[in-house]
Design an enzyme around this catalytic site. Structure first.
Site, PDB file in Angstrom:
ATOM      1  N   GLY A  69      -2.422  -0.635  -3.976  1.00 34.79           N
ATOM      2  CA  GLY A  69      -2.381  -1.375  -3.200  1.00 34.79           C
ATOM      3  C   GLY A  69      -3.376  -0.805  -1.577  1.00 34.79           C
ATOM      4  N   HIS A 115       2.181  -8.567  -2.964  1.00 36.93           N
ATOM      5  CA  HIS A 115       1.623  -7.325  -3.122  1.00 36.93           C
ATOM      6  C   HIS A 115       0.786  -7.216  -2.935  1.00 36.93           C
ATOM      7  CE1 HIS A 115       5.989  -7.085  -2.239  1.00 36.93           C
ATOM      8  NE2 HIS A 115       6.059  -8.076  -2.538  1.00 36.93           N
ATOM      9  N   THR A 116      -0.303  -6.747  -2.416  1.00 40.26           N
ATOM     10  CA  THR A 116      -0.996  -6.336  -3.323  1.00 40.26           C
ATOM     11  C   THR A 116      -1.366  -5.152  -4.886  1.00 40.26           C
ATOM     12  OG1 THR A 116      -2.431  -4.542  -1.376  1.00 40.26           O
ATOM     13  CG2 THR A 116      -3.016  -6.761  -1.216  1.00 40.26           C
ATOM     14  N   CYS A 117      -0.619  -4.488  -4.460  1.00 39.75           N
ATOM     15  CA  CYS A 117      -0.514  -3.580  -5.210  1.00 39.75           C
ATOM     16  C   CYS A 117      -0.459  -4.186  -6.623  1.00 39.75           C
ATOM     17  CB  CYS A 117       0.576  -2.597  -5.297  1.00 39.75           C
ATOM     18  SG  CYS A 117       0.476  -1.765  -3.834  1.00 39.75           S
ATOM     19  N   PHE A 118       0.696  -5.519  -6.547  1.00 39.02           N
ATOM     20  CA  PHE A 118       0.573  -6.086  -7.995  1.00 39.02           C
ATOM     21  C   PHE A 118      -0.609  -7.472  -8.185  1.00 39.02           C
ATOM     22  CE2 PHE A 118       4.337  -3.545  -6.710  1.00 39.02           C
ATOM     23  CZ  PHE A 118       4.199  -2.739  -7.061  1.00 39.02           C
TER      24      PHE A 118
END
Length: 685
Positions: free
Chosen positions: A373, A651-654
């Protein structure tokens, strides 16, 4: 009757096949003697293919004719010739085919006639036995015959060209679908041969321009892209030391094709690879498959670099701690959000020998751990600032929002920044990040060293393109005026530089060269070259140098991309398929039939495109779609407790959206719209 057909199609008469039924005439499909390009020395194949097609249609279903055709095809040897021609091959060495002015009765012209006619026969094209034999024979011939057919097929109408391509695609598709039941020859010779013939057709497609007879996507083979393992194919193509063994390949059914098709015949003067891979025929592969190939290459390079760095680090300091190990394994950029470009430049210069390591970004005085993210946001912030017209490096077309390089005459001191944006694009590809950037397609063509054309102006500057089209189409007789009087132009281009108008000549003496009906094509060509090349030459060179400073190791692989495919890899897929996202979403704490989930999707579908893209950006960190579409996001909607006044979080990473269990549709909509309209910055929940 059958005997009669065999007399007509006898081996002895093969050099003038079908002559007795009138199939050899001057001209091809009405194009006349000028149909064949200089590749075959100027002449004509002397085949009236329109008549050939009508005769094949008339004879369709005739058992005697089909038997004679079958015998003829089966008599073609592995060298692509009939027995009656074998003596002539000795008299007329293949090297002689390299001369440019071959007579129309040369062996190679007769071979081209033979294959051109047989590929027109529906009975042959639809035969699972005859078509592969014909392909293998053609693929075994000297390249001059292929060049002759390339020139011939390049002049086919779309309808007939499509039939040829579709026949070859169908054979490859069915072979892969039923490969376990096929003989060894089909996998070791016939599939590769069919791909060779498709490559000839692909080359033919672009003889008269990059638009092609049919779109480049018509050469994609869906079965190849669905069932072939990109990692395996890539490693075999590159001959990697890490290539999997045949025992490992046998673990999955579909991968057995690589064991059976392990050896591709070699052509004495072509230097083809010893192992057959579909990666050697990139026109068959769609953008998503090529993206997977590039990912495999990136991962391979990153793992190699990490192993090398780890070895050196441990060798130099056996008691290395985790922080030092992290610095050794990754390209870590420490970025000051308030001094973004300066710290980015300094960090990239400081770490120029680490560009091929996996990227991690850390913003100064922020606790976010980069699991993807932070990296996404970093690219968005840097690219947004660099392409902002107020920064002076790029212009923005108000009609299309396309960004293009400022002419050098306007912007002459930003070499470092242009190289920086090139590095950023390269790093994005290398680390699988989609960029929020609106470059015209000509930028990607130039990155691939493809010469821009007049058609590229339509994407770059529609208003300019429209004006130049009107110039070219202006009919002086019909309009009652001359180009000189109506357009009143000289061979110059004007720019505004610090409030002053500066003129640039399109050619020496351009200021005194009047635009006329006779020289207007020259004017358009020079104008196109100026806009796409000369005016931005140095700036684009810096951009390209920065790009290949990161992607230099991938230059060969990038060369198999079509410009449209490279564009999609950088900026994402243009198709926003919301139904695809809904179908592939997974749930954590909710079920698809839950009322909140039903309300959620109905709210998303009510949004306009801008709001939907804002939702995507809130949930994933970017509003750009992956090259394989929304189905590849791995999107998850998770439960974040019961009813609450909290806004949804992500959770923009996931690609993980967290929703409290709001009791009503109204509250869900209010909270969701509030969240997606205020999603700037990266922070912890």
């Amino acid at each position: 009757n059958g005997a009669g057909y065999r007399d007509v199609l006898s081996i002895d008469s093969a050099p003038w096949i079908f002559l007795d039924i009138g199939m050899l005439r001057n001209g091809v499909d009405g194009y006349g003697d000028g149909v064949t390009s200089e590749l075959v020395g100027g002449g004509c194949l002397g085949v009236d293919l329109g008549f050939v097609r009508s005769e094949f249609k008339r004879l369709e279903g005739d058992a005697g004719f089909e038997s004679a055709i079958t015998d003829l095809v089966n008599e073609i040897g592995s060298d692509g010739t009939l027995k009656a021609w074998s003596a002539e091959i000795q008299k007329q060495p293949l090297q002689a085919a390299r001369t440019r002015n071959l007579p129309n009765d040369s062996l190679h012209y007769r071979l081209a006639r033979l294959f051109a006619i047989l590929f027109e026969c529906p009975f042959v094209r639809d035969s699972p036995a005859l078509l592969p034999h014909l392909c293998f024979s053609l693929a075994s011939l000297h390249q001059h015959v292929a060049k002759t057919l390339t020139s011939l097929w390049a002049n086919y109408p779309e309808e007939h060209f499509s039939k040829l391509v579709d026949s070859m695609q169908t054979f490859v598709t069915l072979s892969l679908m039923m490969f376990e039941d096929l003989e060894e020859d089909t996998l070791t010779k016939h599939i590769p041969s069919a791909c060779i013939v498709l490559s000839i057709l692909c080359e033919s497609n672009y003889v008269h321009g990059e638009k092609g007879i049919i779109p480049h996507t018509r050469f994609y083979n869906e079965q190849v892209n669905e069932v072939i393992d990109a990692k395996t194919d890539f490693e075999r193509w590159k001959g990697s030391d890490d290539a999997v063994t045949e025992t490992e390949l046998a673990e999955t059914t579909m991968q057995k094709v690589y064991i059976k098709a392990a050896t591709l015949y070699r052509k004495d003067n072509e230097g083809l690879p010893g192992h057959f891979t579909f990666s050697a025929f990139p026109f068959l592969l769609d953008a998503a498959f090529k993206h997977q190939l590039l990912q495999q290459h990136s991962k391979h390079q990153q793992h190699h670099e990490m192993r090398r760095s780890l070895f050196n680090c441990v060798l130099q300091s056996p008691h290395t701690g985790p922080v030092q190990l992290g610095a050794a394994l990754y390209l870590i950029l420490n970025i000051d959000r308030h001094n973004l470009l300066r710290t980015t430049l300094l960090e990239l210069n400081r770490n120029k020998d680490k560009m091929r390591r996996p990227l991690r970004v850390q913003f100064t005085n922020e606790e976010g751990i980069d699991e993807g993210g932070v990296k996404k946001e970093f690219f968005q912030l840097v690219i947004r600032q660099l392409v902002d017209p107020s920064f002076g490096m790029f212009t923005e077309n108000k009609e299309t929002n396309v960004h293009w390089f400022q002419p050098r005459i306007v912007c002459d001191s930003n070499d470092i920044e242009f190289m920086l944006i090139g590095k950023m694009v390269g790093l994005a590809i290398y680390n699988q990040v989609i960029l929020d950037i609106n470059f015209p397609r000509v930028a990607f063509k130039k990155l691939l060293n493809i010469k821009p054309t007049f058609a590229d102006l339509e994407d770059l500057d529609p208003q300019l393109y429209s004006g130049l089209v009107k110039l070219l189409e202006f009919d002086e007789a019909k309009e009652g005026g001359s180009v000189e009087d109506v357009f009143c132009r000289n061979f110059i281009v004007t720019h505004e530089v610090f409030g002053e108008t500066v003129e640039v000549e399109l050619k020496p003496g351009g200021a005194s060269t009047v635009l006329t009906g006779e020289n207007r094509q020259e004017y358009v060509d020079l104008y196109t070259d100026y806009v796409c090349n000369k005016s931005v030459g140095k700036n684009f060179e810096e951009f390209r140098d920065g790009f290949y400073e990161v992607c230099g190791m991938q230059a060969e692989l990038l060369g198999v991309f079509h410009p449209i495919e490279l564009e999609q890899m950088v900026v994402g897929c243009p198709v926003f398929d919301l139904a695809e996202l809904e179908e592939t979403t997974r749930y954590d704490g909710y079920k698809p039939a839950d009322q909140l989930i039903t309300h959620f999707w109905s709210i998303i579908k009510e949004m306009d495109t801008t709001q939907q893209r804002s939702f995507l950006k809130f949930s994933t960190g970017t509003d750009r779609l992956p090259i394989r579409g929304l189905k590849s996001l791995g999107f998850v909607i998770g439960k974040n407790g019961g009813d609450s006044d909290q806004l949804p979080t992500a959770h923009t990473c996931f690609n993980h959206l967290l929703l409290p269990e709001y009791p009503t549709r109204e509250k869900l909509k209010e909270k969701l719209l509030n969240a997606i309209s205020n999603c700037q910055g990266f922070g912890l929940m």
